[in-house]
Scaffold this motif. Structure first.
Motif, PDB file in Angstrom:
ATOM      1  N   GLU A 141       0.864  -1.183   0.000  1.00 40.42           N
ATOM      2  CA  GLU A 141       0.000   0.000   0.000  1.00 40.42           C
ATOM      3  C   GLU A 141       0.897   1.227   0.000  1.00 40.42           C
ATOM      4  OE1 GLU A 141      -3.383   0.240   2.534  1.00 40.42           O
ATOM      5  OE2 GLU A 141      -3.631  -1.938   2.631  1.00 40.42           O
ATOM      6  N   SER A 177       5.885  -5.272   1.182  1.00 39.34           N
ATOM      7  CA  SER A 177       4.612  -4.899   1.810  1.00 39.34           C
ATOM      8  C   SER A 177       4.730  -4.764   3.327  1.00 39.34           C
ATOM      9  CB  SER A 177       3.530  -5.944   1.481  1.00 39.34           C
ATOM     10  OG  SER A 177       3.931  -7.234   1.921  1.00 39.34           O
ATOM     11  N   HIS A 223       3.393  -1.404   5.544  1.00 42.41           N
ATOM     12  CA  HIS A 223       2.422  -1.440   6.635  1.00 42.41           C
ATOM     13  C   HIS A 223       3.035  -0.956   7.953  1.00 42.41           C
ATOM     14  CE1 HIS A 223      -1.030  -3.499   4.665  1.00 42.41           C
ATOM     15  NE2 HIS A 223      -0.075  -3.873   3.830  1.00 42.41           N
TER      16      HIS A 223
END
Length: 399
Positions: free
Chosen positions: A313, A349, A353
């Motif tokens: 993200e 990832s 996070h």
């Protein structure tokens, strides 16, 4: 306009500096390529990286943090505040190289088929040219050479062992080379950029016997085949078709003779999805369906489901800043947004996070895809990639 001109001039100066050490980067890349190592076995690679980092003025080098083969370089250690982390992965993949290169892999069944050799060389180059500008750095820079990026979750191990806190990481960036995109163009995406990636193992047990007397056996191969087909049918009929999800079984093992029905069959596969709720549903159904099919066919099946990677993200604020500084470096048409997220998994990832981060793809525009035995990279892109990473370190604002 003045800022854009200054940024453009800085990018040109860094690219010129990277071109001066092109021969070094080429040698590093070819050395890494010739001696590839699988996840958690990157001993030769780690030693070579540490040696180069130690030769860079002002660089602090830490080896073996959280994993024996990790290598970390810190530049600007006396600069207060959070650091920017730049990452390259170190491990190769299990493949028999067929490139015919004079520096082809000397390790049977192992090759750098993902471009990690070039990414490591470029990051070393970025460290070397950034050291020449360390008085201008707005923040400390942590160069992470990460083991176990190919399915062994090296990033997870690092984050679980407080890497982010220990090195006061404020933001992270990573550049991966990919052949599917145009040469030297940068691609990224707002928000979710890659899929979550999980591992599935299904152990099927039956009763062995002669192939001429199947009625006297419980055939685990037939059971395994029915499990695969039923899972694919389940995906098309039980999951909302607007929710992307893929389950693929890439490894099937059973038996040792053509005329003997074996006692056991094993399936290994992967699930990719963007929505964690979709993953939760499919995992639950696989864990229900596989044993039920085996029971209906008089056998047994157990499911081992491992959650490997979450989705990448990208942080929106950091991405906007990268787009702003990226235009003077790449030009108006050289930095692009992906239309949709990728179904590939990426253990970067775990950093996204933990702290604001951005993952980027740098196109190589070559024929063979990742993991192909003939995969290669254009070495001419090494200075460009190195200059971009050094440029980010100098132009991204320190937090």
């Amino acid at each position: 306009m003045k800022e854009q001109m200054e940024l453009s001039a800085l990018g040109a100066a860094l690219l010129e500096g990277a071109e001066r050490i092109y021969g070094d980067m080429q040698d590093w890349r070819r050395d890494f390529h010739q001696f590839p190592e699988l996840a958690m076995e990157e001993n030769i690679t780690a030693s070579k990286i540490a040696g180069v980092l130690k030769s860079i003025p002002g660089m602090e080098v830490i080896t073996g943090y959280a994993m024996p083969t990790s290598v970390i370089g810190v530049l600007g250690g006396d600069i207060p505040g959070p650091a920017l982390m730049l990452r390259a992965t170190m491990d190769a993949v299990a493949a028999e190289e067929q490139t015919g290169l004079p520096f082809s892999s000397c390790m049977p069944g192992v090759m750098h088929a993902c471009g990690h050799d070039a990414e490591m060389a470029a990051l070393l180059g970025a460290a070397a040219i950034l050291a020449e500008h360390r008085e201008e750095m707005p923040q400390r820079v942590v160069f992470l050479f990460q083991p176990a990026g190919e399915g062994r979750s090296g990033a997870k191990t690092l984050t679980e062992n407080h890497f982010v806190e220990r090195f006061e990481i404020g933001r992270c960036a990573a550049v991966a080379w990919t052949p599917e995109l145009p040469y030297s163009e940068l691609y990224t995406k707002k928000g979710v950029m890659t899929a979550l990636s999980d591992r599935i193992h299904i152990d099927v047990r039956g009763t062995a016997g002669h192939a001429a007397e199947p009625h006297m056996t419980v055939d685990p191969v037939t059971i395994a085949a029915n499990i695969i087909i039923t899972i694919q049918a389940m995906l098309s009929r039980e999951v909302d078709p607007r929710e992307a999800v893929v389950v693929s079984f890439g490894q099937v093992e059973s038996g040792t003779a053509y005329n003997v029905i074996p006692e056991q069959a094993n399936l290994w596969g992967t699930l990719r999805a963007f929505n964690p709720k979709t993953r939760d549903f499919v995992q639950s159904r696989i864990e229900t369906v596989a044993p039920a099919i085996a029971k209906a066919l008089r056998g047994l099946a157990s499911v081992e489901y491992t959650r490997n990677y979450a989705q990448i993200e990208n942080n929106l604020d950091m991405l906007e800043e990268i787009l702003r500084i990226g235009v003077p470096f790449f030009g108006e048409d050289g930095i692009n947004m992906l239309e949709r997220p990728l179904l590939s998994g990426e253990d970067f990832s775990f950093f996204t996070h933990a702290v604001p981060s951005v993952f980027m793809l740098l196109g190589t525009g070559l024929e063979y895809p990742l993991h192909h035995p003939r995969y290669d990279v254009p070495e001419s892109m090494l200075p460009f990639s190195a200059a971009w990473e050094a440029y980010m370190a100098l132009t991204l604002s320190g937090n």
